[in-house]
Design an enzyme around this catalytic site. Structure first.
Site: not given
Length: 838
Positions: A41, A131, A87
């Site tokens: 990570r 969007y 992931h």
């Protein structure tokens, strides 16, 4: 079961419960968790400079064909692919990571081409992923280049249903170019971004010379290059970071100073430090203005537009000093920040703190491995194709026989076996011949095959040379890096300037003239000298200080805010302060008790002060006491400070220090007594002594008379005296005969009961302005030229109207504003080092 039975069953192994020591289990579990966070990570790989989430985002977009030559695709689609395939974490975390890859104020070379609202430098968050749209940016394709040529290892995804690359080929040093920051367990990384072209040049320099030094690398890559520009102050932090992997940078904003009308100035902030929120920065500046911590600022507004997305316009009040305001802004806001460099990255899955040379070394090793594997892949592919082409050419050379064999065979297998037996062809060659189309039998096709075979043989030879020659392999890496530089390099944005000095209080104070007043009761204050207006001779003055009953102003001095202040007390001690450390107060304010500023003993008062910026060895201080003792000591001996003061002169019992002046070789000293007598002698009459000494006799005074003052009398100057009732005059110093020290002197004014005792004396010029103050705090400012020049033994004229029981208490020389040159003997507070400069 009882506890005893449970324990016996556990010991015999007859239950499904496993026993473990709690401390060991905690250590093991936490270590596994921390290593998972570190590797999976938080930390980037030294080879491609990417964390797993970024690598998976880029690969998912590449695998889905969302490349620069294709239309943008909904961000939600990419996030879904990343989560579903590679992931398995939260969608917001993946989207936030993708958004950062598209932000040009965070990434020096953005890797994602975003379409829509992807946030701003003001801290605005991106629009929801439903969007926005995105696709890979062109530089990202260089990180993914040759991924299909077995250049990197592939590993199973989280559910082993797919394969993903363990690292990207990374055709440019992305770890340096875009940097990285992340917090793992027990460690953190904070690698600054760099200029693409400079990072490539540094890589090429190390390819040519693996033993290159950090200093040599910094000739082509002088330091980080932040996407938001700014200025890095000093090279020490950069050198430390590059050599040890850790360092501290000071980053300042870039600015322009714009002159406006009516003496007003604006500061335009054009670039801010990396990762500073512009909106919060403006809000902080506004708070400082409202809290009166930046009273020089009249307005702050947003000047950002399409061409200048950062501009912050700070309008200053009239006559404000821009550099002082900037120093305050740098100290109190994020216009200047410290940036800690911690270059930690994964090397073979293990976190390591790396120097610049080590980062480049491991990147070059990765590139050598990529080129080797790519070349091996291309070699095998070229050899396989050459093998096929050779078979096709054999078939064309014996085309009639080949056709006969094929026509005489019942199956493909039979035809293949016969061709192999007849011409010694391999199975692959036979298959290619059987699949050959009739149009390939033309002569033109034969020429094409011959040309292709020749090209393939050249490539095969070239690939083999690369694999056999490490120098040639490095040359290939260099050429490809330079090609990438030519396409994607941009000019450096961050400048590297001289080291940033620590901003102390003095840097936040404007350099201006101040009037420092001290009263008999021990109150001190400073205020700008411009507060007082100039008046004609005989004026009434104006109220300068509101005093307590029976208190009066005893000392008045003038000095610059940045001067050192040496305060000399009546007890013969010296205290050192800066003028700006004296509390500023209004014209009518009483001021601050001097005991709150200086640690004075009981009964001790300040009688003299010196304003200076330096402590030269070739200049001296001349001390004078009430009983006529004098002493000369080098100024350099007073370049020390103690809270409770230093001994400046030893005094006899009952004696007091009354004056301290700067003196140079060849100058004349004048002393005046309260009885109206004056004596002048050469400074060489007194030899230089140490700080802790008593001195010698300078003027002999009878009982009931005391020395009023000691001044430096330079040729061409005049001695000004004034009595308690305001009568005074000026007399050229040449009218005073030169004596040896120790005499009683000659009369300097005719004394009468009406005029009172002599109150003060100064050495002046006709161009000087005087500030005269009475015991009741009335201040008068007048030009020396307005005062009559009279002979030595004359009565004088009315200089100041003194009402009732009021008495003149002090006189100081004030700046006139007409004078262009300062006298060389200036330097005490009554004529400061700065008060005559334009």
């Amino acid at each position: 079961m009882s506890d005893k039975e449970i324990l016996e069953a556990a010991d015999s192994g007859n239950t499904g419960v496993q026993t473990a020591e709690l401390g060991r289990e905690m250590r093991t579990s936490f270590l596994e968790y921390s290593m998972s966070v570190i590797v999976s990570r938080a930390l980037p790989d030294v080879r491609d400079g990417l964390k797993p989430v970024h690598r998976r985002i880029l690969y998912a977009m590449y695998d889905s064909g969302i490349t620069p030559n294709k239309p943008h695709s909904k961000s939600a689609r990419t996030v879904g692919d990343v989560i579903g395939k590679y992931h398995p974490h939260g969608d917001s975390a993946v989207y936030d990571a993708m958004v950062r890859l598209a932000q040009d104020f965070n990434m020096r070379v953005p890797l994602v081409d975003g379409h829509g609202n992807f946030g701003s430098i003001d801290g605005d968050s991106a629009a929801a992923m439903r969007y926005t749209e995105a696709r890979l940016a062109k530089p990202a394709m260089e990180l993914l280049a040759d991924l299909g040529k077995e250049t990197v290892d592939w590993v199973p995804n989280y559910d082993e249903s797919l394969q993903e690359p363990s690292v990207l080929p990374a055709r440019f040093p992305n770890l340096l170019v875009n940097g990285s920051n992340g917090i793992a367990v027990g460690m953190a990384t904070n690698i600054p971004p760099h200029n693409l072209g400079e990072a490539i040049d540094a890589t090429c320099l190390m390819l040519d010379n693996p033993d290159v030094t950090t200093e040599e690398l910094m000739e082509v890559m002088p330091g980080p290059d932040f996407p938001t520009g700014g200025v890095i102050r000093g090279r020490e932090g950069i050198i430390s970071a590059y050599e040890t992997g850790r360092g501290s940078l000071t980053i300042q904003s870039s600015y322009k100073i714009k002159e406006g009308k009516n003496g007003k100035t604006s500061i335009i902030i054009t670039e801010i430090p990396y990762q500073v929120n512009r909106s919060n920065l403006m809000q902080k500046i506004g708070e400082l203005v409202r809290d009166k911590k930046l009273p020089e600022i009249s307005n702050v507004h947003d000047g950002a537009d399409r061409n200048s997305p950062v501009d912050i316009i700070i309008e200053l009040k009239q006559n404000a000093i821009p550099q002082v305001v900037l120093n305050k802004l740098f100290k109190h806001t994020q216009l200047q920040v410290g940036w800690g460099v911690i270059m930690i990255a994964l090397v073979d899955g293990v976190p390591r703190t790396l120097s610049l040379r080590e980062i480049l070394h491991y990147y070059i090793l990765h590139q050598e491995d990529v080129i080797r594997r790519r070349t091996q892949f291309d070699l095998e592919k070229a050899e396989a194709r050459a093998h096929i082409v050779e078979g096709l050419l054999i078939a064309l050379d014996h085309i009639d026989e080949v056709i006969a064999i094929i026509r005489g065979s019942r199956t493909d297998k039979e035809a293949s076996d016969k061709l192999s037996e007849r011409f010694g062809l391999s199975e692959a060659q036979c298959t290619a011949i059987l699949q050959m189309q009739l149009r390939r039998l033309t002569g033109l096709e034969r020429e094409k095959l011959q040309e292709e075979l020749a090209e393939l043989k050249e490539k095969i030879a070239y690939y083999k040379r690369i694999l056999a020659d490490e120098h040639l392999m490095r040359q290939v890496i260099k050429e490809e890096l330079q090609e990438i530089k030519g396409r994607f390099n941009t000019p450096r944005r961050t400048r590297i300037a001289g080291p940033a000095k620590d901003i102390d209080v003095e840097d936040l104070i404007a350099d201006e003239e101040m009037v420092v007043t001290m009263t008999n009761a021990g109150y001190i204050k400073r205020l700008p000298v411009t507060t007082y207006r100039q008046q004609k001779r005989g004026g009434k003055g104006m109220q300068g200080v509101n005093l307590k009953e029976n208190d009066f102003v005893e000392h008045l001095f003038i000095a610059s805010t940045h001067n050192y202040m040496l305060f000399f007390s009546s007890a013969g001690k010296v205290y050192r302060k800066k003028v700006f450390e004296i509390p500023e107060a209004g014209r009518h304010a009483r001021g601050t008790a001097v005991v709150n500023l200086l640690k004075l003993d009981k009964g001790e008062s300040i009688v003299a002060a010196i304003a200076t910026k330096e402590f030269p060895e070739d200049e001296f201080l001349m001390f004078g006491t009430k009983e006529g003792m004098v002493k000369k000591t080098a100024m350099s001996l007073y370049d020390r400070t103690r809270q409770d003061g230093l001994i400046a002169i030893n005094l006899r019992e009952g004696d007091e220090l009354i004056a301290v002046k700067r003196v140079k070789p060849g100058e004349k000293v004048a002393m005046v007594s309260s009885a109206g007598k004056a004596i002048s002698w050469d400074e060489s009459e007194v030899r230089a002594m140490g700080r802790d000494t008593m001195g010698v006799r300078g003027m002999t005074v009878p009982d009931g008379v005391h020395v009023l003052g000691l001044e430096i009398a330079s040729p061409g100057k005049e001695i000004f005296v004034i009595t308690e009732r305001g009568y005074g005059k000026r007399t050229p110093v040449e009218e005073y005969p030169l004596h040896h020290r120790g005499g009683q002197g000659v009369f300097t004014i005719t004394m009468t009961a009406k005029k009172g005792q002599l109150a003060a004396m100064k050495v002046v010029t006709s161009e000087d302005a005087l500030m005269i103050i009475s015991e009741e705090g009335v201040v008068m400012r007048t030009s020396v030229s307005d005062i009559s020049q009279l002979g030595r033994a004359t009565q004088g004229v009315k200089v100041m109207n003194v009402d009732g029981k009021d008495r003149v208490s002090a006189v100081a020389i004030a700046p006139d504003g007409k004078r262009k040159k300062r006298p060389k003997d200036s330097g005490d507070m009554e004529v400061s080092e700065a008060d005559l400069e334009d």
